[in-house]
Structures are given as C-alpha cells and as structure tokens.
Design a protein around this motif. Structure first.
Motif, short mmCIF file in Angstrom:
data_model
loop_
_atom_site.label_atom_id
_atom_site.label_comp_id
_atom_site.label_asym_id
_atom_site.label_seq_id
_atom_site.Cartn_x
_atom_site.Cartn_y
_atom_site.Cartn_z
N UNK A 1 -6.94 14.08 -11.95
CA UNK A 1 -7.86 14.82 -12.83
C UNK A 1 -7.12 15.12 -14.12
N UNK A 2 -7.76 14.75 -15.23
CA UNK A 2 -7.04 14.88 -16.50
C UNK A 2 -7.99 15.11 -17.66
N UNK A 3 -7.43 15.32 -18.83
CA UNK A 3 -8.24 15.69 -19.99
C UNK A 3 -8.91 14.50 -20.67
N UNK A 4 -8.47 13.30 -20.39
CA UNK A 4 -9.25 12.12 -20.79
C UNK A 4 -9.06 11.07 -19.71
N UNK A 5 -9.80 9.99 -19.80
CA UNK A 5 -9.93 9.13 -18.62
C UNK A 5 -8.76 8.17 -18.43
N UNK B 1 -9.15 24.20 -9.42
CA UNK B 1 -9.30 22.75 -9.58
C UNK B 1 -8.64 22.01 -8.41
N UNK C 1 -6.52 10.66 -6.49
CA UNK C 1 -7.46 11.15 -7.50
C UNK C 1 -6.70 11.97 -8.53
N UNK D 1 -6.84 27.63 -14.37
CA UNK D 1 -7.90 26.78 -13.81
C UNK D 1 -7.38 25.78 -12.79
N UNK E 1 6.82 16.84 -19.60
CA UNK E 1 6.14 16.74 -20.89
C UNK E 1 5.92 18.12 -21.50
N UNK F 1 -3.33 9.92 -20.03
CA UNK F 1 -3.11 11.37 -20.07
C UNK F 1 -2.45 11.75 -18.76
N UNK F 2 -1.59 12.74 -18.81
CA UNK F 2 -0.91 13.19 -17.60
C UNK F 2 -1.87 14.01 -16.75
N UNK G 1 -1.11 25.10 -20.76
CA UNK G 1 -2.22 24.44 -20.08
C UNK G 1 -1.75 23.44 -19.02
N UNK G 2 -0.65 22.74 -19.31
CA UNK G 2 -0.23 21.65 -18.42
C UNK G 2 0.84 22.10 -17.43
N UNK H 1 -3.62 16.88 -14.80
CA UNK H 1 -3.69 18.33 -14.71
C UNK H 1 -3.48 18.71 -13.26
N UNK I 1 -10.72 19.72 -5.83
CA UNK I 1 -10.40 18.29 -5.80
C UNK I 1 -9.93 17.89 -4.40
#
Lengths: 322, 739
Positions: free
Chosen positions: A224-228, A305, A222, A301, A112, A231-232, A140-141, A234, A309
């Motif tokens: 972890x992403x920018x919305x719940x 992260x 688990x 980050x 992406x 979203x792909x 960022x990604x 992170x 995690x």
C-alpha cells in the motif's frame, strides 16, 4: 561525493575482510555518496566476482548475492514455488532499478527518512548523537513498531519482507569464516545505535540468500503506497497461508514499511494456525501484530491501515486456497 | 547573395478579426497532427539542452545553501574551501539574487549573499575545475550566522494577512443571498505547497567575449530574461545574450532568471572563463519557486431551481516578503458561473519559505477545482445532476463586468463530454456502486483558463530557392512551438513544412512574449503569420495581383490563371518579413477564456483508501487548434498534472523551520505510468475566437489542468459518499472518513 579509492574484486576473498565499502548495483549507495550522506574512503566493486546464479539447494534455493532483482523475480523456480518473493520484488522500485539492483545490495539499502538525507538536519543514524529530526517533524513514512527515542526510521525494501516471511537465511562470510543469519534477524531495531542498520559485521560480505523448501499455499504481497508504482510502502503485507480441511494450517506473515526491519510476529501466526478463518480472528491477529504500535503524528494512519490490509490479505488468501 | 528586401507588418489587436486568413490558405498544414520537426533529435538524445554542451575550459559551480530560516550570513570558511582540490573561487557577490525573478518582471530580485529569507537560499557559489570538486567544496562550507532564526511561521498559523484593495471585490449582497437561498454551501478547502518538478533541472553555462555575455540556460521568456540578467549584473541589455534552444519542461519554474544564470555570469566574469551551473534536484525544489499553498473559502447559493444567486470565493496564499506575485486563485471566479451577488477576497501571508511563483496555470489550477468541487456540493444539496446544474448556470455575459464573451463553448464541452463519457451511467446514489473492495464513482468538472495575448515579433525569410526561415526568441518548452510556428509559416507561404526551418531560443532574435500563461503559441504564432503575410504582399506585387487574390501552394504562386514557381517569382531575391502583434482593445471589451469539461471514473479501495483513476475524458475549446497532436499532448499533460494535484503532489514542509523535506522525485510524488489510465481527449476543431488574435487561436497549454482535480474529487464523493476538502486526497484522509 568525496574522492575515494576504487578497486575491483575478482573473487569474494578480495572483498572479505577489507575496510572498503562494498558496491554492487550502486542504486542506493551512489545516491547517498553524491549527497555525502555516505562518505566511504574506499570502494570495492564486487560485480565481477560471480555469485550471480540461482541454484537448487535440496528442496530449497540458493540465490547468489549478485543475482539482479529482475532476474530473480523472473526466475521460473521462484515464480513457481516462492511466488511471494517474485511479487515483492516486482512491487519495488522501477524496471531500470531492478535491472541493476542485486540481492545482497537490496538487503543493504538504507532508510528513506527525509532527515537522514538532509545534511543540515539532525539524524542519529547519519551522525550519532545529533538527534532525530523526524520525531516532531515530517514523519508520514516512519515506523509505528519497534522505534526508539533515537530513531523512527523504517527499512524501505520489499524483497526482505518476503524473505522474512519465507524464513530465508542470509549466508555471509567474514575474516573469521562463514556464518548464517536468519532473514528475520538480519536487520536490527534502532535502539540506541540507529547508525547500525543490520547485523553484518565489518569485513563481512553477503554471499547468498538461501530459501528453505517451498511453503506452498496462497502467497500474497500487498503493498500500500501513495502512488501505484515507484513509491515505497506505507504498509506492506507478505502472507503465505496453506489450508487444511477449511482451517488455516501453516501461516507466515511479515510486514514492511512499519519498522526499522521487516516485522514478523510469530504469536500472530500461531494464533491463526489450525483455526477456521473469521473476521474476528483476523482482527485479533492484527491486534497481536500491532501490540505496542505507536504513531508519531503524520503516520498514525499506518496502525488502522495495517489492520485493514492484513484482514483483506488473509481473507483473500484463505478464500483462494480453499 | 543580395540583401533581403525587407517588409514589416504590425497589427494591434483592437478589433475582432474578420478575415479569418488561415482558413483561406491553400496549403492545408495548420491544425494537422504534424510530427515535431525536432522530434528525432529529442528521442535520439542529440538535442543539446542547457547543460549538455560546455565550451572548452568550462569550470563548474555549486551553490552553498543557507541552513537557517532567516538571519544574516556574517562569514564563511572561505580560505579552507579555496584550499580544497580544484577550487577556483568562493564567490559571495552583491549581485546575487534572493530568488528567481517572477515571469515577465524584466528586473531581478537583488539581494546579495548576506541576508537570508528562507532555508535553502543560495548564499555563496563555489567554482572548481570539475563538477565533483565544486560540489565537494560547497558541502564543506560552514557559514557563520547572526540574528539566526530556525523557525518558520507556516500559513495556517498566520493571522496578519495583507489584503490588497485591488484584489478584493464585491457586488450585490452575498450574505443576504446566502440567507435567502433555497440551497447554500459554505465550505473551506485547502491545497498544499507544490513544486513544478520539471524533468530538466535548472542549468546555465555562461561565458564572456569582448565584454558581451552569453548564457546558455533553460528559460521560458528570453526577452525579459535578458533584461533581468542585465539588471542583476548592472549592465546594458545589449551586452546580454541568452540561448535556450531546448527546454526540458518549465511549468513556470523557468519564467524568470534564476540563481544559476546570475551565478554563472558572475563567476565567468570573475574567472574569465566559461562557468556551468546545474542545480541539483534538491536545489531545484528549494531554491527556485513553488506554488503557494492555499486555503479557500467558497460560498455558493442557488434558488429552488438550481439557479445560482451568489458566489463568494476567498483565498489565503503566501509568499516571501516583498514579492509582488501572489497565486491569483480567484482569477476565473468573476466570470465563469452565474450569480448576481459576488464577493472575492485575496489575502497574502508573508513567510520565510521558498518563494512562490507561477506554476502551470497560476490561479485557475488551484481555484477552478475548488469552486467546481463546491458547485458539485451545491448541486447535490439541490438534488440536481451535476451536469445539468452546471448547464443551468453558464451566464450569457461576464456577470461581474457585463462584458460579452468573445466565445464561450463551455456548454458544448459539457454536453459533448457527458455523451462521450457515458455520464448517464453515473451511480445515482453516492457510495452505491461496488466491485469487490472497490467503490466506484463518476465525477465531472468545468475547465476554465483565461486567454491572453502578449506583444511578439517574428521574422520570416523567404529564400531564392523557395525555402523559408522563421526566427523569433520564442522558446519550445516541450509544448510544440517548433511545430506550430513551422506550420503557420508553411500555411501562409504555401510551402510543404519540410521547406520551412524554424529557429528559436536566442534572445538576439526578434522578441516574443515567450512561453508562459498559455500565450506563447497564439502570440508568437500571430507574429509569424503577420511576418509571412508581409512576404505574401511582396509576392502579390510580383504576381501583379492583390494579396487576397494570391494563392500559394506547394511552392507555387497562383493568381488568376497564372501559376509560377516561387523560385521564379523570387528571381534570386530574398524577401524578409517582420511581423509584430500587439495587445489592443479587443481584450478590454470582451471576456476571453478557453473552455473545457472533464469527466472521471474512480475506484476507491474500501480497505486501504487508495484512489485509482480508471477513466479520464476531456473536451476542450481553445479557438483554432494549431496542431492537433501537440494540442492533444498538452491537454493530456494537463490532465496528468491534475491527477497529481488531486492525489499525489505535496511539498512536505517541516512546520518547525519550513524546510522542504521531500526534495527529490522519489518522495515528491507526481503520477507514475500506472497512475494514469487511458486518457480520452476531444478538441473542438471548429472553434474560432476572432477577438483573440488574427489566427483566432487561444491558449491550450494550461487549460486541461484547470478542473481535473475537481472531476476526480467529485468522483471520489460519488464513490464514497464523502467530500474531501484537503488536497491531495491521500489514502489516510480517505481512511479517516471510511471508518
């Protein structure tokens, strides 16, 4: 979208050994064709070749390449014995996309990276030799592990991360016959050929994915992403841990969102196996996973992260399976 | 049928309304949660949006984008493109526009296709027999550039800001007040470039017939859009008709005529056949408008009792060279909170970046959350509960101008909201409540949006069978215009709503202000009310009574002890009222605003920094509520928009050339279902504002957004003990402070 020829395969043999681009669910390929990121001259549609069953294979399971993500996630055997896979699938995309997306296609989905999608931006994956826009750009990604000076893209999927942790095997067939590729080795690192996402050779087709006998233990995915949702990752952590006498026994870990492929570090797993869980040990395991990790600026980050995690996932896994 | 008997009624809003007419009507339809009359069409997919109906023979257009940040286009491989399959024309026309018109401009940003001001600017239009052929050819375009620059200077690195004198103000001595204050905060916040991201992409279908142009497009303000289109094409506005029956969301991005409308009109003229252009999602992001990024400095100070003595609010924003619009960040600062020493600064940087325009609640959407978050910081510094702190600082009158408020229910909203939410259960010490890995916090915010009126006209026709037709060029952008205008006419004429048909979205109909700035319902609604009132006057004549003694209910007219069926009163005649509301002195003498308060509970992961909004509650006062359901939906939409602003929304500009990198809805994040908790909303149904308009209703479409992000960021501060001053609050920013 460039004009293209379209043919429908009736059997896998119709698709194997051709120079046509295989299309199954089309959830990724069609978007890329509309943008002309992909411009295949020929498509061969494999939606009618069968390969849509989940079957017992000894203690394991054989998943046809055309089993839809929704069906696979909901399959009773998967939910019972390979819950990690079910959870990873359900963490991906949206219900509509999962209804359409196939097992084989999910493995084949492309990055992406914003620059890969932008025809006016340099991208070595799209146009070899044109440069990498993401290095020094918006990243960022992007990858913190296994990247090269030519490409810092990530493989975006969730399913493959679970398959990697579960030691699944991808069964493919080409003009020269069938072969097996371990899920951990299916995707490539970019190196100086970021245009190649994986080890599937021209003319080859994915027939199925084989899961070995269940690992048991606690299995956690688990993401972890920018919305719940939608979203792909992170960072995502796939973990399967069995316990014996208060010590970790078998440990399988894989990580998504951090590299050009699902990231697996056997040394970190071995470090944990046979040991009593402790925060200090989890930290050392994370350090082993993150060996050589390097941020690109916006994605720095991801390094802390992933560490945090992983520690939380391991703490949960050992607690609940004790 | 006979000619209608016409009657007109025009009202200029100079004085406060004393009649409160809608409260005296008998039908009881206004304010009820009536379902949308067009709802069944929309949920069954049969409401035709702009690009969903193409006349026979329609050709399709696709824009070529500039791949440079600035410079000139000197040539294009036109001949090659023209030879591609299906291509009908490659158009580079001097009437093309640089960027969409700003809302209400009534003029177009003339540009032509040669000078490039931002990456992604349309510089040519390819038209072909099919959509796919047009797209294929447009993607094969190879422009030649001169004086090319691929570098953008983005906001934080600029120093040469314009400081328009009219946008700076000062009273008292803020510096001195800050020095002498018991408590003071001096903080900087920033908000990113954002995109409207309406669900329906911008689209237009244009055709010419007998020298007159019709454009079926997705637009919010048809009266000014027709003028803008005429201006772009250099023709009389009489030669232009725009149809926008249904609009799939606008949020300000469809306030002005855009590339698709102008381009389709030019192409349809050149080819003498209908032309449709639907922007691709990626073009919507880079070739419409965005909300400017902002940097804001807020200085606040108070005495030992928490009474504010000073407010300073400075904002740095950006736009393209020559654009008159600039995000009015400080719009609510002059009047919301007390403090005799005040300073407002507004600075504009000129960038070669997709133009900035109005996006839902321009100004307050980004200004109110920042001043409110700073208020929260000051309350904490002063050791006063945030609710109590705000209640102490609601002024009696507009502290900048001394004007009284037309009505101010801010304190009511705060008190009621605190009670509903259970504010007393707030963790008293930041960072003290924990559930497993999750840190729990409460936050609240005042919610403020200025109220405006716009000149509007509507026509109401009462037909011999006792049914009515409402007509105006007002649009329904998902807001509920069809519903509320139907209800107002039904109320005034005493008709069940299913006997009223409302026709909107046609620039040939009487002109309204359109949908923008939360003015639409109150303005066009007032014109419908006046038009219906004119009809009532005629009916009263026929009943032999004064209008105020006439009762209309369920299709009957009642005066004294006489009751007659409307059809009987009409006796085969058609009564047609035209009503016009005009802005007047009422707004000059009183400060008008809609008010609210929002309360939020968040959970912040101490592991990953993820923020989950657990509860969101809002109380709102916006004068008369015209439809309890559509009003509630507007507030809910605003609050969800606010969740996005607080946690998700950000355009990623490549700092090297200004490119929008995340130009699709997979990577430009707005809240998904899981991000939105149950949302609790209370509307103060008893509120009336006589200074606003004859309906005593105020704007509600943007209100709820103007504070949500502060309620969330204040809750994050309560949960974590850390202040976050850069939006959106993504997990990396949280992680950095959690350590």
């Amino acid at each position: 979208m460039r004009a293209f020829d379209y043919a429908r395969a009736q059997t896998p043999a119709d698709a194997i050994g051709t120079d046509a681009r295989i299309i199954a669910g089309g959830t990724n390929l069609l978007d890329l064709m509309k943008l002309q990121v992909e411009t295949p001259e020929r498509l061969i549609d494999i939606n009618h070749v069968g390969l849509d069953q989940v079957e017992r294979d000894g203690d394991g399971l054989r998943i046809g390449a055309l089993v839809r993500n929704s069906d696979l996630a909901a399959h009773p055997a998967v939910r019972q014995d390979w819950p990690l896979l079910s959870r990873a699938l359900l963490a991906g995309a949206s219900p509509q996309l999962r209804n359409r997306a196939s097992t084989g296609g999910n493995l084949m989905q492309r990055t992406r990276c914003y620059y890969f999608y932008d025809l006016d931006a340099p991208c070595n994956k799209r146009v070899p030799g044109s440069g990498c826009g993401a290095i020094g750009g918006v990243n960022r990604i992007h990858a913190i592990l296994g990247a090269s000076e030519h490409c810092i893209a990530t493989y975006p999927g969730d399913m493959a991360v679970a398959l990697s942790a579960l030691d699944a095997v991808v069964e493919v067939e080409g003009p020269d016959g069938r072969r097996e590729i371990p899920a951990t080795a299916f995707h490539r690192l970019p190196g100086d050929r970021p245009d190649l996402d994986n080890e599937l050779q021209p003319g080859e087709m994915i027939l199925s994915v084989r899961l070995p006998a269940p690992l048991g233990g606690r299995q956690i995915y688990r993401k972890v992403r920018d919305r719940r949702s939608y979203a792909f990752a992170l960072v995502s952590v796939a973990a399967a841990v069995t316990m014996q006498g208060g010590r970790m026994d078998r440990v399988r870990l894989a990580f998504g969102g951090v590299a050009h492929k699902p990231w697996r570090v056997p040394a970190a797993e071995q470090m944990l196996a046979g040991q009593a869980p402790s925060a200090e040990l989890f930290d050392r395991a994370a350090a082993a996973v993150l060996e050589g990790a390097r941020g690109q600026g916006h994605n720095d980050f991801k390094i802390p992260l992933l560490r945090r995690t992983l520690a939380a996932v391991l703490a949960e896994a050992v607690q609940e399976s004790a | 049928m006979s000619n209608p008997i016409e009657v007109t009624l025009t009202h200029r809003m100079n004085l406060p309304d004393e009649e409160n007419l809608l409260d005296r009507m008998a039908q009881g339809v206004v304010s009820t949660p009536m379902d949308r009359p067009e709802g069944p069409l929309k949920v069954s997919g049969t409401a035709t949006y702009a690009d969903e109906d193409h006349p026979p023979g329609t050709a399709y257009g696709w824009f070529v984008r500039a791949a440079i940040t600035s410079g000139r286009v000197t040539g294009l491989n036109t001949r090659e493109l023209e030879a591609m399959p299906g291509v009908l024309a490659v158009i580079r026309d001097n009437r093309m526009i640089r960027n969409p018109a700003q809302g209400g401009d009534a003029k177009s940003p003339h540009q032509g296709p040669s000078e490039v001001f931002y990456k992604g600017q349309p510089i040519a239009l390819v038209v072909a027999e099919t959509f796919e052929q047009a797209r294929d050819a447009a993607l094969a375009a190879r422009p030649d550039y001169k004086d090319r620059s691929d570098r953008a200077v983005i906001l934080p690195t600029r120093t040469d800001y314009e400081k328009p004198r009219s946008k700076q103000s000062s009273q008292g001595n803020l510096d001195k007040a800050m020095r002498n204050a018991a408590f003071a905060v001096d903080v900087e916040y920033d908000t990113p470039s954002m995109s409207h991201a309406a669900m329906e992409p911008h689209a237009a279908v244009a055709w010419w017939q007998d020298g007159r142009l019709t454009v079926r497009g997705s637009y919010q303000m048809l009266n000014s859009n027709a003028q803008e289109l005429a201006d772009a094409l250099g023709i009389s506005v009489k030669k232009v008709r725009i149809l926008s029956r249904y609009v799939g969301g606008g949020f300000g991005s469809k306030l002005g005529i855009g590339h698709e409308g102008v381009g389709a009109a030019i192409a349809a003229q050149k080819l003498d056949r209908p032309v449709a252009i639907a922007l691709h999602r990626r073009q919507v992001f880079e070739a419409t408008h965005r909300r400017s990024e902002t940097r804001q400095r807020v200085r606040l100070c108070c005495d030992a009792d928490g009474r504010m003595t000073g407010i300073g609010h400075e904002a740095w924003v950006s736009n393209l060279p020559g654009e008159t619009f600039s995000e009015p960040v400080t719009q609510a600062t002059p009047f919301t909170w007390a403090g005799e020493n005040r300073e407002i600064g507004h600075y504009i940087g000129r960038l070669n970046l997709t133009g900035a325009g109005s996006m839902r609640a321009p100004g307050e959407a980004v200004g109110v959350p920042i001043t409110d978050a700073a208020m929260d910081e000051l309350a904490e510094a002063a050791g006063i509960d945030p609710v109590e702190f705000r209640l102490r600082n609601i002024p009696e009158a507009d502290p900048s101008s001394g004007k009284p408020f037309s009505s101010n229910r801010l304190a009511d909203c705060i008190r009621i909201g605190a009670e509903r939410f259970g504010w007393s259960g707030r963790p008293k010490v930041p960072g003290s409540r924990r559930e497993g890995e999750w840190l729990i916090g409460f936050g609240m915010s005042g919610v403020i949006r200025v109220n405006m009126l716009g000149d509007s006209t509507a026509r109401v026709t009462l037909r011999p069978d006792g049914t009515a037709l409402v007509e105006t060029d007002m649009t329904d952008i998902g807001t509920g215009s069809y519903s509320v205008l139907t209800q107002i006419a039904a109320e005034m004429l005493g008709l069940p709503p299913d006997r009223v048909t409302t026709v909107l979205g046609d620039s040939d109909l009487p002109p309204s202000i359109g949908s923008g700035g939360s003015r639409g319902a109150a303005s066009s609604g007032s014109s419908v009310m006046l038009a219906a009132r004119a009809v009532r006057g005629k009916l009263a004549e026929r009943m032999g009574c004064d209008e105020e003694d006439l009762t209309l209910k369920d299709g009957t007219a009642i005066a004294g002890n006489r009751q007659r069926d409307l059809a009987d009163v009409l006796a085969g005649d058609i009564l047609q009222g035209t009503g016009t509301i005009k802005r007047g002195a009422a707004e000059a003498h009183h400060r008008q605003s809609s008010w609210g308060a929002e309360f939020c509970e968040v959970a912040v992961s101490s592991v990953t920094g993820e923020v989950h909004v657990r509860r969101l509650s809002g109380v709102f006062a916006a004068g008369r509520i015209l439809n309890a359901k559509t009003a509630r939906s507007q507030c809910m939409g605003g609050m969800i928009f606010g969740i996005g602003q607080a946690l998700h929304e950000e355009v990623f500009h490549d700092a090297r050339d200004g490119s929008f990198m995340n130009r699709d809805l997979a990577e430009y994040h707005v809240p998904a279902n899981l991000d939105v908790p149950h949302i609790d909303i209370e509307l103060l149904m008893d509120d009336r504002d006589p200074y606003a308009n004859p309906m005593q209703a105020k704007g509600i479409g943007e209100l709820a957004l103007c504070g949500t992000a502060a309620a969330i960021v204040n809750a994050i501060a309560n949960a974590t003990g850390h202040r976050f001053r850069s939006f959106p609050i993504t997990l990396d920013k949280v992680l950095e402070k959690l350590g």
